[in-house]
Structure formats: structure tokens, C-alpha cells
Motif scaffolding. Structure first.
Motif, PDB file in Angstrom:
ATOM      1  N   ARG A  84      -2.940  -5.719  -0.970  1.00 62.04           N
ATOM      2  CA  ARG A  84      -2.659  -4.116  -0.811  1.00 62.04           C
ATOM      3  C   ARG A  84      -1.157  -4.256  -1.525  1.00 62.04           C
ATOM      4  O   ARG A  84      -0.159  -4.561  -0.673  1.00 62.04           O
ATOM      5  N   TRP A 114      -2.157   8.422  -6.710  1.00 55.42           N
ATOM      6  CA  TRP A 114      -3.270   7.429  -6.279  1.00 55.42           C
ATOM      7  C   TRP A 114      -4.238   7.134  -6.841  1.00 55.42           C
ATOM      8  O   TRP A 114      -4.897   6.152  -7.020  1.00 55.42           O
ATOM      9  N   TYR A 142      -4.217  15.114   1.098  1.00 56.31           N
ATOM     10  CA  TYR A 142      -4.574  13.769   1.534  1.00 56.31           C
ATOM     11  C   TYR A 142      -4.533  13.728   3.140  1.00 56.31           C
ATOM     12  O   TYR A 142      -3.442  13.968   3.719  1.00 56.31           O
ATOM     13  N   ALA A 159       1.209  -1.548  -3.836  1.00 57.09           N
ATOM     14  CA  ALA A 159       1.674  -0.294  -4.561  1.00 57.09           C
ATOM     15  C   ALA A 159       3.098  -0.384  -4.854  1.00 57.09           C
ATOM     16  O   ALA A 159       3.782  -1.311  -4.595  1.00 57.09           O
ATOM     17  N   THR A 194      -4.177  -0.687  -4.859  1.00 57.36           N
ATOM     18  CA  THR A 194      -5.213  -1.238  -3.692  1.00 57.36           C
ATOM     19  C   THR A 194      -6.590  -0.702  -3.868  1.00 57.36           C
ATOM     20  O   THR A 194      -7.488  -1.603  -3.677  1.00 57.36           O
ATOM     21  N   GLN A 207      -0.250  15.814  -5.156  1.00 60.36           N
ATOM     22  CA  GLN A 207      -1.084  14.953  -6.051  1.00 60.36           C
ATOM     23  C   GLN A 207      -1.446  15.791  -7.321  1.00 60.36           C
ATOM     24  O   GLN A 207      -2.543  16.318  -7.485  1.00 60.36           O
ATOM     25  N   GLY A 213       0.980  -1.076  -0.011  1.00 59.99           N
ATOM     26  CA  GLY A 213      -0.248  -0.105   0.097  1.00 59.99           C
ATOM     27  C   GLY A 213       0.823   1.159   0.125  1.00 59.99           C
ATOM     28  O   GLY A 213       1.911   1.317   0.542  1.00 59.99           O
ATOM     29  N   SER A 228      -0.531   3.268  -6.543  1.00 54.04           N
ATOM     30  CA  SER A 228      -0.961   2.281  -5.817  1.00 54.04           C
ATOM     31  C   SER A 228      -2.213   1.207  -6.506  1.00 54.04           C
ATOM     32  O   SER A 228      -2.737   1.864  -7.454  1.00 54.04           O
ATOM     33  N   TYR A 270       5.240  17.242  -0.887  1.00 55.06           N
ATOM     34  CA  TYR A 270       4.284  16.288  -1.396  1.00 55.06           C
ATOM     35  C   TYR A 270       3.041  16.889  -1.860  1.00 55.06           C
ATOM     36  O   TYR A 270       2.499  17.836  -1.472  1.00 55.06           O
ATOM     37  N   ASP A 286       2.036  11.669  -5.491  1.00 60.52           N
ATOM     38  CA  ASP A 286       1.088  10.644  -5.092  1.00 60.52           C
ATOM     39  C   ASP A 286       0.245  10.440  -6.124  1.00 60.52           C
ATOM     40  O   ASP A 286      -0.744  11.149  -6.265  1.00 60.52           O
ATOM     41  N   LEU A 304       4.395   6.303   2.218  1.00 60.33           N
ATOM     42  CA  LEU A 304       4.634   7.770   2.464  1.00 60.33           C
ATOM     43  C   LEU A 304       5.402   7.751   3.799  1.00 60.33           C
ATOM     44  O   LEU A 304       6.374   8.546   3.773  1.00 60.33           O
ATOM     45  N   GLN A 360       0.255   4.211   1.508  1.00 60.36           N
ATOM     46  CA  GLN A 360       0.321   4.684   2.742  1.00 60.36           C
ATOM     47  C   GLN A 360       1.560   4.487   3.499  1.00 60.36           C
ATOM     48  O   GLN A 360       2.295   5.418   3.929  1.00 60.36           O
TER      49      GLN A 360
HETATM   50  C1  LIG Z   1      -4.089  10.455  -1.855  1.00 63.40           C
HETATM   51  C2  LIG Z   1      -3.751   9.195  -1.310  1.00 63.40           C
HETATM   52  N1  LIG Z   1      -2.717   8.471  -1.377  1.00 63.40           N
HETATM   53  C3  LIG Z   1      -2.488   7.463  -0.672  1.00 63.40           C
HETATM   54  C4  LIG Z   1      -3.485   6.694   0.000  1.00 63.40           C
HETATM   55  C5  LIG Z   1      -3.055   5.200   0.733  1.00 63.40           C
HETATM   56  O1  LIG Z   1      -3.671   4.252  -0.414  1.00 63.40           O
HETATM   57  P1  LIG Z   1      -3.167   2.836  -0.406  1.00 63.40           P
HETATM   58  O2  LIG Z   1      -2.246   2.583   1.168  1.00 63.40           O
HETATM   59  O3  LIG Z   1      -4.430   2.002  -0.047  1.00 63.40           O
HETATM   60  O4  LIG Z   1      -2.171   2.550  -1.431  1.00 63.40           O
HETATM   61  C6  LIG Z   1      -4.637   7.215  -0.394  1.00 63.40           C
HETATM   62  C7  LIG Z   1      -5.915   6.369   0.280  1.00 63.40           C
HETATM   63  O5  LIG Z   1      -6.958   6.979   0.497  1.00 63.40           O
HETATM   64  C8  LIG Z   1      -4.867   8.379  -0.793  1.00 63.40           C
HETATM   65  O6  LIG Z   1      -6.330   8.806  -0.806  1.00 63.40           O
END
Ligand SMILES: Cc1ncc(COP(=O)(O)O)c(C=O)c1O
Length: 470
Positions: free
Chosen positions: A319, A282, A203, A321, A311, A247, A177, A309, A245, A280, A182, A179
Motif C-alpha cells: 500500500r 487513481w 468515488y 501512493a 496499490t 478524477q 495508499g 497510487s 475533488y 485523484d 484524501l 485513501q
Molecule cells: C478513485 C479512487 N481514489 C482512491 C482510491 C484509494 O486507493 P488506495 O488507497 O488503494 O491507493 C480508490 C480505490 O478504489 C479509488 O477508486
């Protein structure tokens, strides 16, 4: 099927227990077998679950009883107050998007798509195949399975133009994942007490991970089109931060996508400050009016660390990524991953790769785009009709959410509570701001269960809003 029956019995008995006095005897297993038309094994499993939940206790040869809450001796955990000392940051126990809900609730709060939007058939057969293979019983290499690393590298390479060297499989680190990726980046590349620039809003999970790592967040305002390069440059200069950081595609929560010109300017600012951009991506698979355009595709000097990711698009249960990272930063991050979790389950990696390399995966993504559009437009229409006080500043070009601005005088906490009292779960925008919110916002997920109930949900939100503002 067996699990469904177990859940049905557990749920039925929980209702019964809720109204039964402590010490009341539960029906015998034989009676439950008859009542629920289930097998003795399923009933025994349900009983084990109830015992595990601390709701019942069994006496051998006598029966199962509602557990009495003993109030005569309450446990004393006071010593932990001294041992734990103060936390370095106040971190919420559970963020709103992670809350699980009862089945009859209108759930607009979550961050994940409902099962109907996933390639369920592909996922199930991929898991079955993976379970039959070597991956089921062997550890995986620390940076990830080479074939999956190669797939992630290739996916990103496809977005590269001429003149920029695409990444190799070695520059990919597979993650359980994004997360946890990060957290690794914040720990290994920013560090405790150090500043990091972040779009605001951004996020909630990135805000949380930064707080947990003791990273000092410096918000950079980001509107419906992205951040201002001048503002970003000023923030780098003022704080000495070396990491930003962001998006760039279908940001959570605003849905914003950076224009290519803006992306080029931002990358130039990052380069000129000798900094990293943590991109990110995502929502790479959730484009609606547009496709994702990774900024990483314009960089081969190691400034962009790219996170992708699967997920949300493959399955929340797989999970998997990855991050693409070049230069010495890769070794720092790989060391952190090793310390954090050694390697990612090879079984899940094999299943993820199986799904995304099936021809049906592309077909699924095309269908998904249509479904996202229908759901997004349905929720937009419902909000416009039934909750006109909630204003959509920009129709998201992708992603899973609407980001709604509420009137200034809104008491957001009360609004969320009033909606919940009527079985509608929404997420207060405050969790997406690294510092003070710039106004009251709501985030609504249009990819949860029951789109046919969007109108009902919007009506309840509209009523709660009108009730406050007259
Ligand atoms: C912007 C963003 N980054 C990362 C994630 C984490 O995702 P995951 O750990 O499921 O890959 C999320 C999950 O909501 C997200 O919205």
C-alpha cells in the motif's frame, strides 16, 4: 503452500463445525494430520486460527471442542450509547467494494484487480530483496524515501510540457495508499463543516472520507465527458468552497476522461476562484484506449494537488501512493501525515520502488493494457447480450469498471439482493453519489476473478432485472 494447507483445514473444519452441536469434540490433531496430509505444525496453526475465531475451545489433555454459545448472560454495551452520542454523519460500516467473498461467487463488485493482472513475480522478488535490506529494520523519513519521492516526481514531470516548472522530489509526500491522503487533504485543507465541491457521481471512498472529516460535500454534475466549467464556477461562487475533488482520468465510476480543452477550462475556473483541484489519478496505469493526462502537468502555481497510487497496479499488499503538493499546503499536509501515521513502512516503499524501476514493469504495463481491453470488451458484450436493460452510456477509455444505467423503475436494492442470492455480487450505484442519485446505476468490475464467468453473471443480472420490470 503452508498457508494454503492451513486455509484448507480451517475451511474444512468450519464446514464441519457449522453442522456440529455445541460441545462436540473435534477429531484429534493426529487424525487431522492424516486426513489433510498436512504437518502437525500446520494442523496446530489451523486450530489456533479456529480458536482465534471463537469457534472452538481446547481443554488441555482432553481435546478441542465446538464452542458453546452461552446465552445465559449477554453482554450489556448500553452505556456506550450515552458515551458515544450521535455520529456526526451516518457512515456505512462496510462499503460494497470492500466486501470479501466466498471463492465460488462471481465477484463484480470489487474495486481492485485480481492477482492475475498484477506483476506478481516482480512483487515477490522485490519483497524478498527489501526484506534483506536496511528498510526492513529502520524507520523511513516522514515525507517518504527520497528515492521514491524522486520517482513519483519524475513520473509526473514526464507529462509536463514546456513553460511549466515540473515538481521536485521535496514536493512529494509518500502515503500508505491514496485513501489516507484524501482524509489528510480533507482534514488539513478543507476542515470540519466547510464545503468541498465534488463530481457527482464520484468515488465512494472520497465521499466516505469527507463524511468522516465532517466536510460538507457540494455535488457538481459530471457526465460521460466530465463536469461543465460554468456549473463548477457557479458552485464555487455560491458556496465559497476552495477545494474541488475530481478524477480527470478514467473516473471511478464512469470511466470518463476529460478532453484537454475541458481540463484547461476547469483549471482556469479553479485558478480564478483561488482554489485547489484535488486530482485523484487513481487509474494512471489503467489506460486502455488512451493514456492518463494529468491536469497537474499544466500547473506550477500550487493549485493542483496530485494523488497517484500504486496499490492497484503494483499490489494491494504494497500500500504505497503519493501526493504531489506545492507551497505552504505541503507543510500543512506533512503535519497531518505525521499526526496520522508518522511515516510509511520503508520496507513497502523499497519494494514498490524496486518493482516500478525494473525494465519488466514497462513490459507488464503494456501487457496489462491488452488484458484490460479484452476483459472490458468481454463484459460489455456479455451485458449487451444477457442484460440489455442495463445501458452502458460510455465505453470507459480506461479504469476497471463499467457504469451501467438501469431503467428508472428498477428497485436497486432488490436487484442487488436477487443477484447475491444467485452468487453474483454487484455494487449498487448509490454509493457513488454524494447526494441523491440521478438514477439507478450498477457498477461492475471487469478486473475481478474468472472472466470466463462474465456471461453467467450478466445472465443472472439480466434475469433479476427482467423479473422486476416484466
Ligand atoms: C478513485 C479512487 N481514489 C482512491 C482510491 C484509494 O486507493 P488506495 O488507497 O488503494 O491507493 C480508490 C480505490 O478504489 C479509488 O477508486
Amino acid at each position: 503452500m503452508d498457508n494454503d494447507s492451513t486455509d484448507r483445514i480451517v475451511s474444512g473444519l468450519r464446514k464441519w463445525i457449522a453442522t456440529a452441536p455445541p460441545g462436540a469434540q473435534l477429531p484429534s490433531n493426529r487424525a487431522l494430520v492424516a486426513e489433510y496430509a498436512a504437518s502437525p505444525v500446520t494442523v496446530a496453526k489451523a486450530m489456533r486460527t479456529l480458536r482465534g475465531l471463537g469457534l472452538v475451545e481446547s481443554r488441555t489433555g482432553v481435546g478441542t471442542f465446538v464452542r458453546a454459545v452461552r446465552t445465559d448472560r449477554l453482554p450489556d454495551y448500553g452505556w456506550q450509547t450515552a458515551a458515544l452520542r450521535s455520529p456526526h454523519a451516518r457512515i456505512p460500516a462496510l462499503s460494497t467494494p470492500l466486501r470479501s467473498v466466498a471463492p465460488d461467487v462471481i465477484a463484480l463488485h470489487s474495486g481492485y484487480p485480481v492477482g492475475d493482472l498484477l506483476p506478481e513475480r516482480l512483487v515477490r522478488s522485490a519483497l524478498t530483496r527489501a526484506a534483506r535490506g536496511e528498510a526492513a529494520v529502520n524507520p523511513a523519513p516522514a515525507p517518504g524515501r527520497p528515492d521514491l519521492q524522486a520517482w513519483f516526481a519524475q513520473e509526473l514531470a514526464e507529462t509536463f510540457g514546456g513553460g511549466v516548472t515540473a515538481p521536485t522530489a521535496r514536493e512529494v509526500i509518500v502515503l500508505p495508499g491514496s485513501q489516507s491522503g484524501l482524509s489528510s487533504i480533507f482534514r488539513a485543507l478543507v476542515g470540519f463543516g466547510q464545503p468541498m465541491l465534488i463530481e457527482s457521481p464520484s468515488y465512494w471512498g472520497a465521499i466516505l472520507a469527507a463524511a468522516q472529516c465532517g466536510v460538507r460535500l457540494v455535488p457538481v454534475p459530471s457526465g460521460p465527458h466530465g463536469p461543465e466549467p460554468e456549473e463548477l464556477s457557479r458552485a464555487f461562487a455560491e458556496t465559497g468552497a476552495r477545494v474541488f475533488y475530481a478524477q480527470p482520468n478514467f473516473a471511478n465510476p464512469t470511466g470518463a476522461q476529460w478532453h484537454p480543452d475541458l481540463a484547461a477550462q476547469i483549471l482556469e475556473v479553479v485558478r480564478s476562484h483561488g482554489a485547489f483541484l484535488i486530482e485523484d489519478d487513481w487509474a494512471h496505469d489503467f489506460g486502455i484506449d488512451s493514456t492518463a493526462r494529468p491536469v497537474a502537468a499544466s500547473d506550477d502555481a500550487g493549485h493542483v494537488i496530485y494523488l497517484r497510487s500504486l496499490t492497484k497496479s503494483v499490489s494491494p499488499s504494497i500500500r504505497v501512493a503519493a501526493m504531489v503538493v506545492r507551497g505552504p499546503a505541503r507543510d500543512r499536509l506533512l503535519a497531518d501525515r505525521g499526526a496520522e501515521s508518522m511515516y510509511v513502512s520503508g520496507l513497502l516503499q523499497a519494494a514498490a520502488l524496486d518493482v516500478v524501476t525494473q525494465p519488466a514493469w514497462r513490459t507488464h504495463l503494456r501487457g496489462l493494457r491488452q488484458q484490460l481491453r479484452v476483459r472490458r470488451d468481454l463484459l460489455i458484450a456479455a451485458v449487451a447480450e444477457h442484460a440489455p436493460g442495463a445501458r452502458l452510456e460510455q465505453v470507459p477509455r480506461g479504469g476497471l469498471h463499467l457504469w451501467l444505467r438501469l431503467p428508472d423503475a428498477t428497485n436497486l436494492q432488490r436487484l442487488v439482493r436477487d443477484c447475491e442470492a444467485e452468487s453474483v455480487l454487484v455494487a449498487a450505484g448509490n454509493e457513488w453519489f454524494p447526494a441523491e442519485p440521478s438514477g439507478p446505476y450498477l457498477r461492475l468490475n471487469f478486473c475481478g476473478p474468472d472472466p470466463q464467468r462474465f456471461a453467467e453473471g450478466a445472465r443472472i443480472i439480466g434475469r433479476a432485472l427482467a423479473g422486476q420490470l416484466g
